[in-house]
Design a protein around this motif. Structure first.
Motif, PDB file in Angstrom:
ATOM      1  N   GLU A 167       0.399 -31.306 -67.951  1.00  0.00           N
ATOM      2  CA  GLU A 167      -0.221 -29.251 -67.338  1.00  0.00           C
ATOM      3  C   GLU A 167      -1.990 -29.731 -67.750  1.00  0.00           C
ATOM      4  OE1 GLU A 167       2.066 -26.777 -70.761  1.00  0.00           O
ATOM      5  OE2 GLU A 167       3.482 -26.748 -68.670  1.00  0.00           O
ATOM      6  N   THR A 168      -2.655 -28.319 -67.145  1.00  0.00           N
ATOM      7  CA  THR A 168      -3.861 -28.196 -67.634  1.00  0.00           C
ATOM      8  C   THR A 168      -4.562 -26.616 -66.894  1.00  0.00           C
ATOM      9  OG1 THR A 168      -6.477 -29.743 -67.189  1.00  0.00           O
ATOM     10  CG2 THR A 168      -4.980 -29.544 -65.377  1.00  0.00           C
ATOM     11  N   HIS A 169      -5.404 -26.305 -67.275  1.00  0.00           N
ATOM     12  CA  HIS A 169      -6.282 -25.327 -66.834  1.00  0.00           C
ATOM     13  C   HIS A 169      -6.861 -25.838 -65.505  1.00  0.00           C
ATOM     14  CE1 HIS A 169      -8.716 -21.409 -66.909  1.00  0.00           C
ATOM     15  NE2 HIS A 169      -7.274 -21.076 -66.276  1.00  0.00           N
ATOM     16  N   MET A 170      -7.380 -25.265 -64.443  1.00  0.00           N
ATOM     17  CA  MET A 170      -7.024 -25.978 -63.451  1.00  0.00           C
ATOM     18  C   MET A 170      -8.282 -24.549 -62.321  1.00  0.00           C
ATOM     19  SD  MET A 170      -6.575 -27.867 -60.169  1.00  0.00           S
ATOM     20  CE  MET A 170      -6.079 -29.227 -61.303  1.00  0.00           C
ATOM     21  N   ALA A 171      -9.957 -24.564 -62.049  1.00  0.00           N
ATOM     22  CA  ALA A 171     -10.241 -23.980 -61.282  1.00  0.00           C
ATOM     23  C   ALA A 171     -10.386 -24.248 -59.754  1.00  0.00           C
ATOM     24  CB  ALA A 171     -11.524 -23.422 -62.203  1.00  0.00           C
ATOM     25  N   ILE A 172     -10.180 -23.748 -58.860  1.00  0.00           N
ATOM     26  CA  ILE A 172     -10.669 -24.231 -56.915  1.00  0.00           C
ATOM     27  C   ILE A 172     -11.295 -23.873 -56.468  1.00  0.00           C
ATOM     28  CG2 ILE A 172      -8.909 -26.101 -55.301  1.00  0.00           C
ATOM     29  CD1 ILE A 172      -6.818 -25.918 -56.885  1.00  0.00           C
ATOM     30  N   VAL A 173     -12.487 -24.599 -56.161  1.00  0.00           N
ATOM     31  CA  VAL A 173     -13.473 -23.570 -55.514  1.00  0.00           C
ATOM     32  C   VAL A 173     -12.933 -24.181 -54.259  1.00  0.00           C
ATOM     33  CG1 VAL A 173     -15.968 -22.655 -54.635  1.00  0.00           C
ATOM     34  CG2 VAL A 173     -14.735 -23.245 -57.120  1.00  0.00           C
ATOM     35  N   TRP A 174     -12.677 -23.197 -52.853  1.00  0.00           N
ATOM     36  CA  TRP A 174     -12.002 -23.392 -51.523  1.00  0.00           C
ATOM     37  C   TRP A 174     -13.450 -23.149 -50.670  1.00  0.00           C
ATOM     38  CZ3 TRP A 174      -7.223 -25.315 -51.117  1.00  0.00           C
ATOM     39  CH2 TRP A 174      -6.797 -25.015 -52.126  1.00  0.00           C
ATOM     40  N   PRO A 175     -14.920 -23.636 -50.602  1.00  0.00           N
ATOM     41  CA  PRO A 175     -15.758 -22.918 -49.305  1.00  0.00           C
ATOM     42  C   PRO A 175     -14.934 -23.344 -47.757  1.00  0.00           C
ATOM     43  CG  PRO A 175     -16.531 -24.735 -50.957  1.00  0.00           C
ATOM     44  CD  PRO A 175     -15.065 -24.801 -50.998  1.00  0.00           C
ATOM     45  N   ILE A 176     -15.614 -21.805 -47.473  1.00  0.00           N
ATOM     46  CA  ILE A 176     -14.372 -22.211 -46.026  1.00  0.00           C
ATOM     47  C   ILE A 176     -16.406 -22.698 -45.208  1.00  0.00           C
ATOM     48  CG2 ILE A 176     -14.503 -21.053 -44.263  1.00  0.00           C
ATOM     49  CD1 ILE A 176     -12.786 -20.922 -46.653  1.00  0.00           C
ATOM     50  N   ASP A 177     -16.133 -23.789 -44.174  1.00  0.00           N
ATOM     51  CA  ASP A 177     -17.247 -23.936 -43.676  1.00  0.00           C
ATOM     52  C   ASP A 177     -17.244 -23.283 -42.585  1.00  0.00           C
ATOM     53  OD1 ASP A 177     -18.792 -25.574 -42.079  1.00  0.00           O
ATOM     54  OD2 ASP A 177     -17.520 -27.835 -41.637  1.00  0.00           O
ATOM     55  N   PRO A 178     -18.566 -22.681 -41.982  1.00  0.00           N
ATOM     56  CA  PRO A 178     -19.247 -22.161 -41.016  1.00  0.00           C
ATOM     57  C   PRO A 178     -19.302 -22.541 -40.084  1.00  0.00           C
ATOM     58  CG  PRO A 178     -21.274 -22.273 -42.577  1.00  0.00           C
ATOM     59  CD  PRO A 178     -19.632 -22.889 -43.116  1.00  0.00           C
ATOM     60  N   ASP A 179     -18.871 -23.830 -39.993  1.00  0.00           N
ATOM     61  CA  ASP A 179     -19.499 -24.924 -38.962  1.00  0.00           C
ATOM     62  C   ASP A 179     -18.004 -25.300 -38.097  1.00  0.00           C
ATOM     63  OD1 ASP A 179     -22.284 -24.928 -38.780  1.00  0.00           O
ATOM     64  OD2 ASP A 179     -21.979 -26.746 -40.375  1.00  0.00           O
TER      65      ASP A 179
END
Length: 181
Positions: A167-179
């Motif tokens: 178990e771990t605390h996780m943050a995920i950043v999901w950038p959206i590709d504008p191209d």
């Protein structure tokens, strides 16, 4: 639009080292813990937000994330990779591993992940932040590592037929590709 990922978590190597140090839980205990948090729990906040979101760009981003999460859970590589940008970047900060760069590297990551047997995972999302250019999910990640997989990576295990819960605390950043849009 396709998702570019930056994963803020420990790398697999760190996970494996830590898993070997954690107390073992037998297969039934791990399965019970993973089932306690429903499979839908990973997507619950996304689905709830979609019910009320009216901005078309934010809805599109949420629908893309939901498609990615469903394909990931089903290990449907074609559907999954359809959501990943050619410029994808998977990075685990605080680890000693290089980031995965590009769609081919991400596909190999998922193929290796599926082959490892450690695909029983649950992200209990506590926070969801949606923007026109990025999504952030944050929560508690639980993974069941097969003892055989850990042993093959050099991690000592009491029972190779058991699963070991990480178990771990996780943050995920999901950038959206504008191209891609």
């Amino acid at each position: 639009h396709r998702l570019e990922h930056t994963r803020h978590a420990r790398a697999v190597e760190a996970v494996v080292r830590d898993a070997g140090r954690q107390a073992a839980r037998h297969t039934q205990q791990v399965e019970a813990e993973l089932h306690r948090v429903r499979a839908r729990g990973v997507r619950q906040l996304v689905e709830e937000r979609l019910e009320t979101e009216t901005d078309p760009v934010l809805r599109r981003n949420l629908e893309l994330l939901l498609q990615h999460q469903k394909a990931e859970a089903a290990l449907d590589m074609d559907r999954l990779m359809a959501t990943v940008s050619e410029k994808a970047r998977y990075e685990a900060f605080g680890s000693h591993t290089a980031p995965l760069l590009g769609k081919a590297a991400v596909r190999k990551f998922y193929e290796d992940f599926a082959a490892s047997g450690a695909y029983k995972l649950q992200l209990d999302t506590h926070r969801l932040v949606v923007d026109k250019h990025c999504i952030l999910t944050e929560g508690l990640m639980r993974m069941a590592y097969p003892g055989k997989t850990l042993a093959a990576r050099g991690v000592p295990v009491d029972d190779p037929d058991a699963y070991y819960l990480f178990e771990t605390h996780m943050a995920i950043v999901w950038p959206i590709d504008p191209d891609d849009g």
